[in-house]
Design a protein around this motif. Structure first.
Motif, mmCIF file in Angstrom:
data_model
loop_
_atom_site.group_PDB
_atom_site.id
_atom_site.type_symbol
_atom_site.label_atom_id
_atom_site.label_comp_id
_atom_site.label_asym_id
_atom_site.label_seq_id
_atom_site.Cartn_x
_atom_site.Cartn_y
_atom_site.Cartn_z
ATOM 1 N N PHE A 26 -13.077 -37.526 -36.109
ATOM 2 C CA PHE A 26 -14.113 -38.363 -35.493
ATOM 3 C C PHE A 26 -15.494 -38.091 -36.096
ATOM 4 C CE2 PHE A 26 -10.763 -38.076 -32.186
ATOM 5 C CZ PHE A 26 -10.391 -39.421 -32.223
ATOM 6 N N ALA A 27 -15.545 -37.838 -37.395
ATOM 7 C CA ALA A 27 -16.839 -37.606 -38.057
ATOM 8 C C ALA A 27 -17.695 -38.864 -37.954
ATOM 9 C CB ALA A 27 -16.605 -37.264 -39.524
ATOM 10 N N PRO A 28 -19.016 -38.710 -37.716
ATOM 11 C CA PRO A 28 -19.890 -39.888 -37.704
ATOM 12 C C PRO A 28 -19.804 -40.628 -39.035
ATOM 13 C CG PRO A 28 -21.071 -37.928 -36.942
ATOM 14 C CD PRO A 28 -19.739 -37.461 -37.444
ATOM 15 N N GLN A 29 -19.823 -41.972 -38.946
ATOM 16 C CA GLN A 29 -19.656 -42.829 -40.134
ATOM 17 C C GLN A 29 -21.013 -43.397 -40.585
ATOM 18 O OE1 GLN A 29 -16.208 -43.587 -41.137
ATOM 19 N NE2 GLN A 29 -15.728 -41.945 -39.704
ATOM 20 N N PRO A 30 -21.250 -43.626 -41.844
ATOM 21 C CA PRO A 30 -20.446 -43.137 -42.951
ATOM 22 C C PRO A 30 -20.529 -41.619 -43.046
ATOM 23 C CG PRO A 30 -22.461 -44.170 -43.773
ATOM 24 C CD PRO A 30 -22.452 -44.362 -42.298
ATOM 25 N N ILE A 31 -19.465 -41.006 -43.589
ATOM 26 C CA ILE A 31 -19.318 -39.549 -43.539
ATOM 27 C C ILE A 31 -20.093 -38.878 -44.671
ATOM 28 C CG2 ILE A 31 -17.660 -37.664 -43.398
ATOM 29 C CD1 ILE A 31 -15.465 -39.802 -42.887
ATOM 30 N N VAL A 32 -21.024 -38.012 -44.292
ATOM 31 C CA VAL A 32 -21.797 -37.271 -45.306
ATOM 32 C C VAL A 32 -21.066 -35.968 -45.654
ATOM 33 C CG1 VAL A 32 -24.049 -38.223 -44.671
ATOM 34 C CG2 VAL A 32 -23.195 -36.183 -43.492
ATOM 35 N N GLU A 33 -21.388 -35.405 -46.798
ATOM 36 C CA GLU A 33 -20.736 -34.172 -47.265
ATOM 37 C C GLU A 33 -20.870 -33.050 -46.243
ATOM 38 O OE1 GLU A 33 -22.565 -36.125 -49.303
ATOM 39 O OE2 GLU A 33 -21.417 -36.421 -51.154
ATOM 40 N N GLN A 34 -22.002 -33.029 -45.515
ATOM 41 C CA GLN A 34 -22.262 -31.931 -44.561
ATOM 42 C C GLN A 34 -21.348 -31.990 -43.340
ATOM 43 O OE1 GLN A 34 -24.541 -33.955 -45.902
ATOM 44 N NE2 GLN A 34 -25.720 -32.577 -47.197
ATOM 45 N N ALA A 35 -20.553 -33.065 -43.193
ATOM 46 C CA ALA A 35 -19.646 -33.168 -42.036
ATOM 47 C C ALA A 35 -18.431 -32.244 -42.164
ATOM 48 C CB ALA A 35 -19.178 -34.615 -41.866
ATOM 49 N N LEU A 36 -18.233 -31.671 -43.340
ATOM 50 C CA LEU A 36 -17.088 -30.775 -43.552
ATOM 51 C C LEU A 36 -17.113 -29.617 -42.542
ATOM 52 C CD1 LEU A 36 -14.647 -30.017 -45.332
ATOM 53 C CD2 LEU A 36 -16.213 -28.697 -46.750
ATOM 54 N N LEU A 37 -15.947 -29.375 -41.916
ATOM 55 C CA LEU A 37 -15.757 -28.260 -40.979
ATOM 56 C C LEU A 37 -16.652 -28.330 -39.739
ATOM 57 C CD1 LEU A 37 -15.249 -25.377 -43.589
ATOM 58 C CD2 LEU A 37 -13.508 -26.456 -42.180
ATOM 59 N N THR A 38 -16.938 -29.557 -39.298
ATOM 60 C CA THR A 38 -17.723 -29.705 -38.065
ATOM 61 C C THR A 38 -16.866 -30.177 -36.892
ATOM 62 O OG1 THR A 38 -18.334 -31.958 -38.706
ATOM 63 C CG2 THR A 38 -19.911 -30.206 -39.252
ATOM 64 N N GLY A 39 -15.555 -30.357 -37.083
ATOM 65 C CA GLY A 39 -14.712 -30.803 -35.966
ATOM 66 C C GLY A 39 -13.248 -30.814 -36.347
ATOM 67 N N PRO A 40 -12.366 -31.077 -35.351
ATOM 68 C CA PRO A 40 -10.922 -31.064 -35.628
ATOM 69 C C PRO A 40 -10.493 -32.167 -36.593
ATOM 70 C CG PRO A 40 -11.384 -31.143 -33.251
ATOM 71 C CD PRO A 40 -12.681 -31.342 -33.943
ATOM 72 N N LEU A 41 -9.417 -31.875 -37.351
ATOM 73 C CA LEU A 41 -8.908 -32.804 -38.361
ATOM 74 C C LEU A 41 -7.958 -33.821 -37.742
ATOM 75 C CD1 LEU A 41 -8.152 -29.998 -40.951
ATOM 76 C CD2 LEU A 41 -9.964 -31.730 -41.184
ATOM 77 N N GLU A 42 -7.650 -34.874 -38.505
ATOM 78 C CA GLU A 42 -6.630 -35.861 -38.112
ATOM 79 C C GLU A 42 -5.258 -35.171 -38.220
ATOM 80 O OE1 GLU A 42 -5.750 -38.862 -37.111
ATOM 81 O OE2 GLU A 42 -3.729 -38.675 -37.900
ATOM 82 N N PRO A 43 -4.474 -35.135 -37.116
ATOM 83 C CA PRO A 43 -3.219 -34.366 -37.138
ATOM 84 C C PRO A 43 -2.201 -34.833 -38.181
ATOM 85 C CG PRO A 43 -3.766 -35.059 -34.894
ATOM 86 C CD PRO A 43 -4.768 -35.711 -35.795
ATOM 87 N N THR A 44 -2.132 -36.138 -38.506
ATOM 88 C CA THR A 44 -1.103 -36.585 -39.463
ATOM 89 C C THR A 44 -1.291 -35.970 -40.850
ATOM 90 O OG1 THR A 44 -2.383 -38.590 -39.963
ATOM 91 C CG2 THR A 44 -0.573 -38.815 -38.380
ATOM 92 N N ASN A 45 -2.541 -35.637 -41.207
ATOM 93 C CA ASN A 45 -2.705 -35.086 -42.563
ATOM 94 C C ASN A 45 -3.496 -33.786 -42.608
ATOM 95 O OD1 ASN A 45 -5.382 -35.954 -42.433
ATOM 96 N ND2 ASN A 45 -4.891 -37.922 -43.345
ATOM 97 N N GLU A 46 -3.456 -33.012 -41.495
ATOM 98 C CA GLU A 46 -4.257 -31.777 -41.486
ATOM 99 C C GLU A 46 -3.742 -30.758 -42.510
ATOM 100 O OE1 GLU A 46 -4.187 -29.276 -37.986
ATOM 101 O OE2 GLU A 46 -2.287 -30.130 -37.363
ATOM 102 N N TRP A 47 -2.452 -30.811 -42.845
ATOM 103 C CA TRP A 47 -1.869 -29.842 -43.786
ATOM 104 C C TRP A 47 -2.459 -30.065 -45.178
ATOM 105 C CZ3 TRP A 47 0.440 -27.216 -40.148
ATOM 106 C CH2 TRP A 47 0.844 -27.923 -39.014
ATOM 107 N N TYR A 48 -2.468 -31.339 -45.573
ATOM 108 C CA TYR A 48 -3.067 -31.719 -46.863
ATOM 109 C C TYR A 48 -4.572 -31.418 -46.842
ATOM 110 C CZ TYR A 48 -4.200 -34.937 -50.735
ATOM 111 O OH TYR A 48 -4.647 -35.507 -51.913
ATOM 112 N N ALA A 49 -5.211 -31.749 -45.727
ATOM 113 C CA ALA A 49 -6.662 -31.552 -45.620
ATOM 114 C C ALA A 49 -7.024 -30.073 -45.744
ATOM 115 C CB ALA A 49 -7.162 -32.113 -44.292
ATOM 116 N N ILE A 50 -6.244 -29.208 -45.087
ATOM 117 C CA ILE A 50 -6.559 -27.772 -45.133
ATOM 118 C C ILE A 50 -6.384 -27.240 -46.553
ATOM 119 C CG2 ILE A 50 -5.654 -25.509 -44.379
ATOM 120 C CD1 ILE A 50 -5.589 -26.784 -41.522
ATOM 121 N N ALA A 51 -5.360 -27.712 -47.249
ATOM 122 C CA ALA A 51 -5.193 -27.296 -48.652
ATOM 123 C C ALA A 51 -6.385 -27.764 -49.490
ATOM 124 C CB ALA A 51 -3.888 -27.861 -49.215
#
Ligand code: GFB
Length: 313
Positions: free
Chosen positions: A117-142
């Motif tokens: 649920f990052a505010p749109q449009p998503i800026v680079e600073q949004a990284l690691l500010t909230g939970p990931l989308e569950p369908t692709n959190e594995w890919y995202a964490i890598a």
């Protein structure tokens, strides 16, 4: 600051994939020697093999485009593969690059690194500010680990390793397998097959309301070369198209380009994923790069590639 590719030995990891092959095409005009290694020659999951290959080939620069990739269902179905393979590939390549003195490396991530649920449009600073989308959190964490590897090697060892975060990509070389592909190639195939078979409808996954941003892979390749030559910093850089579209609207556009005029049905047992994923690519625009290939034109080209590469023409 500028990094000259002319005369350099440049390794494109993942050259058989959609992104890697586009980077190879784009590099042809740069006067460099393009190094590639197919899976039969080099298994990027094998640390010892990767170290030996780097020691023997001594690349000057690396585009790290090799990854285990797939659409929403593939990500959701094979979490171990998406996490393990991607962690291993990036750790092996980045460490081997450091050991052999690679001067510049560009790591490719993905817009799914950002919170669901990052505010749109998503800026680079949004990284690691909230939970990931569950369908692709594995890919995202890598992919987040890949960004952090580049930053850590820069901080500890002074390596000039940078990261680019592309939005959803499409174009020549895409995967058209209906179970594992992303949405755009799936829609191209579904609309084409329905047209040829005279079917009255196609079925798309989910509600059609999620919004996605699509960038042509040749634009991405151009941005990667641009960043390799001009960017040298700790922070990752978003690479987007600048506009998004709902999946329902995209389906209409693909159907129009292909000439399918039947109904659109929904398989609501399939996930929607992130509701919206539009990136703010202002940082890249500020550096002087903007995309050139419009969505309609890009879809027509991708359809053409689908027809010729699968012998359907
Ligand atoms: O492209 P896609 O698979 O991945 O799906 P994500 C985008 C949207 O299109 C989702 C819908 O809402 C899907 O439910 N959709 C509709 C379809 N019909 C289809 C269809 O036939 N096939 C597919 N695949 N989707 C991926 C991540 O997320 O984005 C990856 O899983 C990566 O990790 C990639 O980050 C860029 O955009 O949802």
């Amino acid at each position: 600051m500028s990094y000259d590719l002319n005369g350099k030995r440049v390794f494109v990891a993942g050259h058989r994939g959609m992104v890697g092959s586009a980077i190879c095409r784009r590099l042809e005009s740069e006067g460099c020697t393009i190094l590639t290694a197919g899976r039969d020659v080099l298994d990027l999951l094998d640390q010892a093999a990767v170290r030996a290959w780097f020691a023997a080939e001594k690349p000057d620069a690396v585009f790290l485009a090799a990854a285990k990739v797939g659409g929403i269902l593939a990500n959701d179905s094979w979490p171990a593969d998406f996490l393990y393979d991607n962690l291993m590939i990036e750790a092996n390549v980045i460490e081997a690059a450091f050991r052999t003195g690679v001067g510049k490396l560009l790591f490719l991530g993905s817009s799914c690194i950002y919170p669901k649920f990052a505010p749109q449009p998503i800026v680079e600073q949004a990284l690691l500010t909230g939970p990931l989308e569950p369908t692709n959190e594995w890919y995202a964490i890598a992919k987040i680990a890949g960004i952090k590897l580049c930053q850590a090697y820069r901080r500890q060892h002074g390596c000039d390793y940078i990261s680019a975060m592309p939005t959803n990509l499409y174009g020549p070389g895409d995967n058209f397998d209906l179970q594992s592909s992303h949405v755009l190639p799936a829609l191209i195939r579904k609309a084409h097959e329905a047209k040829v078979e005279g079917a009255g409808s196609i079925t798309i996954w989910g509600t059609g309301t999620p919004r996605r941003e699509f960038l042509h892979v040749d634009d991405l390749a151009d941005a990667c070369v641009f960043l390799m030559k001009t960017y040298s910093d700790d922070g990752h850089v978003n690479v987007g198209f600048g506009d998004d579209i709902s999946i329902a609207e995209l389906t209409g556009l693909v159907a129009e380009v292909i000439g399918f005029s039947g109904a659109i049905e929904h398989d609501l047992t399939k996930p929607d994923g992130t509701p919206r994923k539009l990136m703010d690519s202002g940082k890249l625009a500020g550096l002087g790069w903007t995309p050139r290939i419009g969505l309609r034109e890009g879809i027509a080209g991708a359809y053409d590639w689908f027809l010729s590469s699968t012998g359907r023409r």
